[in-house]
Design a protein around this motif. Structure first.
Motif, short mmCIF file in Angstrom:
data_model
loop_
_atom_site.label_atom_id
_atom_site.label_comp_id
_atom_site.label_asym_id
_atom_site.label_seq_id
_atom_site.Cartn_x
_atom_site.Cartn_y
_atom_site.Cartn_z
N LEU A 24 41.01 37.69 34.69
CA LEU A 24 40.27 36.50 35.19
C LEU A 24 40.68 37.18 36.72
CD1 LEU A 24 39.55 34.21 35.89
CD2 LEU A 24 41.30 33.19 36.58
N VAL A 25 39.37 37.20 37.36
CA VAL A 25 39.01 37.90 38.80
C VAL A 25 38.55 37.35 39.41
CG1 VAL A 25 37.40 39.88 39.86
CG2 VAL A 25 38.10 40.32 37.58
N ARG A 26 38.93 36.70 40.75
CA ARG A 26 38.96 35.64 41.50
C ARG A 26 38.46 36.89 42.90
NH1 ARG A 26 43.99 31.70 42.30
NH2 ARG A 26 44.50 33.09 43.30
N TYR A 27 36.99 36.13 43.17
CA TYR A 27 36.29 36.89 44.89
C TYR A 27 37.23 36.17 45.96
CZ TYR A 27 34.24 39.76 41.57
OH TYR A 27 34.20 40.65 39.55
N PHE A 28 36.87 36.10 46.94
CA PHE A 28 37.27 35.98 47.88
C PHE A 28 36.23 36.83 49.06
CE2 PHE A 28 40.91 35.10 45.83
CZ PHE A 28 41.19 33.89 46.06
N ALA A 29 35.72 35.92 50.16
CA ALA A 29 35.22 35.77 51.46
C ALA A 29 33.25 36.71 51.50
CB ALA A 29 35.59 36.18 52.32
N SER A 30 33.20 37.80 51.91
CA SER A 30 32.01 38.49 51.94
C SER A 30 32.49 39.43 49.92
CB SER A 30 32.36 39.38 52.35
OG SER A 30 33.27 40.23 52.43
N ALA A 31 33.66 39.51 49.11
CA ALA A 31 33.64 39.71 47.75
C ALA A 31 32.83 39.07 47.21
CB ALA A 31 34.53 39.63 47.34
N ARG A 32 32.94 37.05 47.25
CA ARG A 32 32.43 36.33 46.45
C ARG A 32 30.47 36.53 47.13
NH1 ARG A 32 34.18 31.14 48.32
NH2 ARG A 32 36.48 31.72 46.74
N ALA A 33 30.63 36.47 47.82
CA ALA A 33 29.26 36.44 48.34
C ALA A 33 28.09 37.93 47.60
CB ALA A 33 28.73 37.13 49.83
N ALA A 34 28.97 39.05 47.68
CA ALA A 34 28.51 40.33 46.97
C ALA A 34 28.93 40.44 45.54
CB ALA A 34 29.35 41.57 47.48
N ALA A 35 28.96 39.31 45.09
CA ALA A 35 29.58 39.49 43.75
C ALA A 35 28.56 37.95 43.07
CB ALA A 35 30.68 39.40 43.06
N GLY A 36 28.01 37.98 43.81
CA GLY A 36 27.35 35.77 43.93
C GLY A 36 28.14 35.01 42.71
N VAL A 37 29.42 34.94 41.99
CA VAL A 37 29.80 34.64 41.78
C VAL A 37 32.05 33.86 42.17
CG1 VAL A 37 29.00 34.66 39.03
CG2 VAL A 37 31.05 36.05 39.87
N ASP A 70 35.66 49.85 47.81
CA ASP A 70 36.31 50.83 48.93
C ASP A 70 36.65 49.55 49.74
OD1 ASP A 70 34.35 51.64 47.55
OD2 ASP A 70 33.29 52.54 48.76
N ALA A 71 36.83 48.89 49.70
CA ALA A 71 37.68 48.56 51.41
C ALA A 71 38.66 47.35 51.31
CB ALA A 71 36.75 48.14 53.05
N ALA A 72 38.48 46.46 50.28
CA ALA A 72 39.45 45.53 49.64
C ALA A 72 40.79 45.81 49.45
CB ALA A 72 38.06 44.66 47.89
#
Length: 103
Positions: A24-37, A70-72
């Protein structure tokens, strides 16, 4: 001499523990926006590492997410990942944390 009959189960090497691992991959902040989920489930080979999961994410979201990856920073099951060769297990959770501004 024994032989397997039509109803007998025969175990072969590829039958044992070759199912993909589910992460299960959880995205936060700009990563969420970039992934779209907000979250997604990724299936990887049973011997996969954190780097393998990240590689999958780069391929699945090629437009904006790779730059953020790359920066995460990453948490695997709540623990900071410093070594991307660390193996992932079935049912693991990987958090993608982009750099946060603040003071």
């Amino acid at each position: 001499m024994s032989t397997a009959g039509p109803g007998d189960a025969v175990e072969t090497p590829h039958d044992t523990d070759q199912r993909p691992a589910t992460v299960l991959v959880r995205y936060f902040a700009s990563a969420r926006a970039a992934a779209g989920v907000e979250t997604e489930v990724v299936r990887v080979p049973p011997s996969a590492s954190v780097a393998d999961v990240i590689g999958h994410l780069r391929t699945a979201h090629p437009d904006r997410l790779p730059r953020i990856l790359d920066a995460a920073s990453f948490l695997l099951d709540g623990i900071a990942v410093r070594d991307l060769t660390r193996p992932v297990s079935d049912g693991a959770e990987l958090d993608v944390l982009p750099p946060f501004a603040g003071g």
